[in-house]
Design a protein around this motif. Structure first.
Motif, PDB file in Angstrom:
ATOM      1  N   THR A  70       0.838  -1.208   0.000  1.00 27.20           N
ATOM      2  CA  THR A  70       0.000   0.000   0.000  1.00 27.20           C
ATOM      3  C   THR A  70       0.865   1.247   0.000  1.00 27.20           C
ATOM      4  N   LEU A 224      -6.014  -2.614   0.611  1.00 29.14           N
ATOM      5  CA  LEU A 224      -5.259  -3.855   0.371  1.00 29.14           C
ATOM      6  C   LEU A 224      -5.078  -4.628   1.667  1.00 29.14           C
ATOM      7  N   GLN A 227      -9.193  -4.113   3.776  1.00 33.03           N
ATOM      8  CA  GLN A 227     -10.410  -4.224   2.965  1.00 33.03           C
ATOM      9  C   GLN A 227     -11.451  -3.204   3.426  1.00 33.03           C
TER      10      GLN A 227
END
Ligand code: MN3
Length: 251
Positions: A70, A224, A227
């Protein structure tokens, strides 16, 4: 002659005058006749181009709260994309290359119509992410300046945290939650998209504060790893805040 006003003395001056944030509304453009220069986060184009600022830590440095993948995508793709679009805008309006990003955002309502929305969305994106990266670090502890302000403004650190979490959870869609310092008090506020508390044209006119902390609530900031569980990200965020940097901002 250019005036050079740092945030502290400016806030002090506005507090003394009792004009507070209202002076920053669109009806008070005269205040911006002279450029303002900030001592913190003074972001300027280099050779006419804004650049991705150094992150200062590894992509995995904020694990497990913010995962490495991320971080890498967020920094190298999302943040870079904001910068690219902002650079396209200032190429169209070269006079803006002499100004800092803060000046553009503070004076958003008087930006040329051809670039105003790009500066709002992508200039905002560049400022917000530059600020956000600096706000993050694991392993630091809340300092006394901040905890005192949390006590005086919210009745305690836990009360501050729970209020912030609730407000951050309540942001619908993409946006940010912010902690700002205004008239000696901490306040929590939110903005949509890439708006931020500096923007005089944003839908948050009561604010022209010193920005202390912000959390990116776009799904790209946490999806990621977490969620749909934004709460896990927001609650985990406290362990990723660079409290040392916040003490510096409060000096
Ligand atoms: Mn983001």
């Amino acid at each position: 002659m250019k005036s050079k006003i740092d945030r502290k003395s400016f806030l002090k001056a506005t507090a003394l005058l009792g004009i507070g944030s209202i002076a920053f509304g669109s009806k008070a453009k005269g205040l911006f006749a002279e450029p303002m220069v900030y001592s913190v986060n003074d972001i300027k184009p280099k050779d006419g181009k804004y650049e991705l600022p150094p992150l200062g830590y590894a992509y995995n440095a904020l694990e497990p709260i913010i995962d490495a993948q991320t971080m890498e995508i967020h920094y190298t793709k999302h943040h870079q994309a904001y910068i690219n679009k902002l650079n396209e805008a200032i190429d169209k309006e070269p006079s803006l290359k002499n100004k800092s990003l803060e000046e553009l955002l503070l004076n958003l309502s008087s930006m040329p119509a051809s670039v105003k929305s790009v500066i709002r969305n992508h200039g905002g994106g560049h400022w917000n992410h530059s600020f956000f990266w600096k706000s993050l670090k694991t392993g630091t502890n809340m300092g006394s300046s901040f905890s005192k302000l949390a006590n005086s403004s919210f009745g305690g650190v836990e009360e501050f945290k729970s209020t912030f979490e609730k407000i951050a959870m309540g942001v619908f869609g993409s946006g940010w939650a912010w902690v700002i310092l205004q008239n000696g008090q901490l306040k929590i506020t939110t903005s949509a998209n890439q708006d931020n508390p500096l923007m005089d044209a944003a839908a948050v006119p009561e604010m022209m504060p010193k920005v202390i902390l912000g959390i990116d609530l776009w799904e790209h900031a946490y999806y990621l790893k977490h969620q749909n569980k934004r709460a896990d990200y927001v609650k985990g965020f406290w362990n990723a805040v660079n409290w040392d940097e916040i003490e510096v901002l409060l000096k």
